[in-house]
Design a protein around this motif. Structure first.
Motif, PDB file in Angstrom:
ATOM      1  N   VAL A 323      -1.571  -4.178  -3.424  1.00  0.00           N
ATOM      2  CA  VAL A 323      -1.122  -3.461  -2.226  1.00  0.00           C
ATOM      3  C   VAL A 323      -1.542  -4.241  -0.983  1.00  0.00           C
ATOM      4  O   VAL A 323      -2.677  -4.725  -0.884  1.00  0.00           O
ATOM      5  N   GLY A 324      -0.638  -4.395  -0.071  1.00  0.00           N
ATOM      6  CA  GLY A 324      -0.951  -5.142   1.148  1.00  0.00           C
ATOM      7  C   GLY A 324      -0.809  -6.638   1.014  1.00  0.00           C
ATOM      8  O   GLY A 324      -1.200  -7.378   1.941  1.00  0.00           O
ATOM      9  N   LYS A 326       0.379 -10.275   1.353  1.00  0.00           N
ATOM     10  CA  LYS A 326       1.144 -10.993   2.371  1.00  0.00           C
ATOM     11  C   LYS A 326       1.377 -12.412   1.909  1.00  0.00           C
ATOM     12  O   LYS A 326       0.452 -13.092   1.490  1.00  0.00           O
TER      13      LYS A 326
END
Length: 327
Positions: A323-324, A326
């Motif tokens: 999750v998250g 990048k």
């Protein structure tokens, strides 16, 4: 809509399926399924061109310069910076798993005159120019193998087919240098009347060797394959291939690769981006004919059915992404 779950379960998950993106749908054809298609709504892919499939991800772009990764089985999308300052970047590939810190994406611009490159963590693409010109066959996508970029094409009309090479790491090592020269493998001995008869061409890697495949009109055999070992240096030489034994070749506009046959009767075959009555079309190197999975269709010099566009072979898989994350 047919659920995609069966494609993720053995034995189907062990072999690739052909995926086509049409308007706002993804449609899947699996060689082990008889007259069955799987489809799903994918508004995320509206107007996007498929460039390649690797490691469970699709790499896609739009005409406005947006670029993104997409996993159709988990519906995960990863946006990259756009390259809106450049046009006609229709050939792209990426180096390693999307989650790898070493991942980079490369695109060939203006038919081999320039390339753009971006590494994970960078916020903008870099444009680099070549000092010479190299024209690809069929706007094919480049092949990235052991850090080098390979492209199948010609330097001019009435010249033999060649594989152009450059090393993106030259840019990564010297980011202030922006001009590069194509290097070339020895010319491939082309099939007779290649310029007039060429229908499709594909470049792929298998067991450390490069395979150049030509699909031809009105010439037999319709598919001709050559291979070379790029590690042989000055002793490199292309050899004609008539048997790939226990391998299968999967070829498409969105990239091509080889796999070990998951069943004996699937070996020594080339699976094409064509379908007939929702069944995959393949070419047998044993019979030198086109055949359809689950039917008695057979043809020596042409493939019936529909040749899919904006498609690729993809191995069904799910992605475990933090999750998250990048890029």
């Amino acid at each position: 809509m047919s659920p995609l779950r069966p494609l993720l379960d053995p034995p189907y998950s062990r072999s690739p399926c052909l995926m086509s993106s049409v308007k706002q749908k993804c449609i899947f054809f699996h060689p082990m399924h008889d007259n069955v298609i799987y489809q799903m709504d994918t508004p995320e892919l509206w107007g996007a061109t498929i460039h390649c499939s690797k490691y469970g991800w699709l790499l896609l772009s739009r005409k406005n310069g947006s670029v993104f990764f997409f996993n159709p089985f988990d519906r995960i999308k990863i946006e990259l910076p756009s390259y809106s300052n450049w046009k006609r970047c229709e050939s792209m590939n990426f180096s390693s798993p999307t989650t790898s810190i070493d991942c980079f994406v490369i695109g060939i611009v203006l038919y081999g005159e320039k390339f753009i490159i971006i590494r994970r963590g960078e916020v903008a693409w870099t444009l680099c120019e070549f000092t010479d010109y190299f024209r690809p066959f069929n706007d094919s996508n480049p092949l990235l193998y052991k850090g080098r970029c390979y492209w199948l094409g010609v330097r001019g009309y009435d010249l033999p087919a060649e594989v152009g090479i450059f090393d993106p790491h030259e840019y990564l090592s010297h980011p202030n240098q922006y001009k590069y020269r194509w290097k070339y493998l020895p010319p491939i001995i082309p099939p007779k009347h290649l310029d007039n008869s060429l229908k499709n061409s594909y470049l792929l890697e298998s067991d450390g060797k490069l395979f150049a495949m030509f699909e031809l009109h009105e010439i037999e055999p319709s598919i001709q394959i050559y291979k070379v070992n790029p590690s042989f240096g000055p002793r490199m030489e292309w050899h004609k291939v008539t048997n790939i034994e226990n391998k299968m070749l999967y070829v498409s506009s969105g990239g091509s690769f080889s796999e070990l046959a998951v069943a004996k009767d699937m070996s020594n075959k080339i699976y094409l981006p064509n379908v007939l009555d929702n069944n995959n079309i393949f070419y047998s190197l044993e019979t030198n004919k086109y055949h359809s999975c689950f039917s008695d269709y057979s043809s020596r010099n042409t493939s019936l059915g529909k040749e899919l566009t904006n498609c690729t072979w993809i191995i069904p898989s799910c992605i475990d992404l933090d999750v998250g994350f990048k890029w």
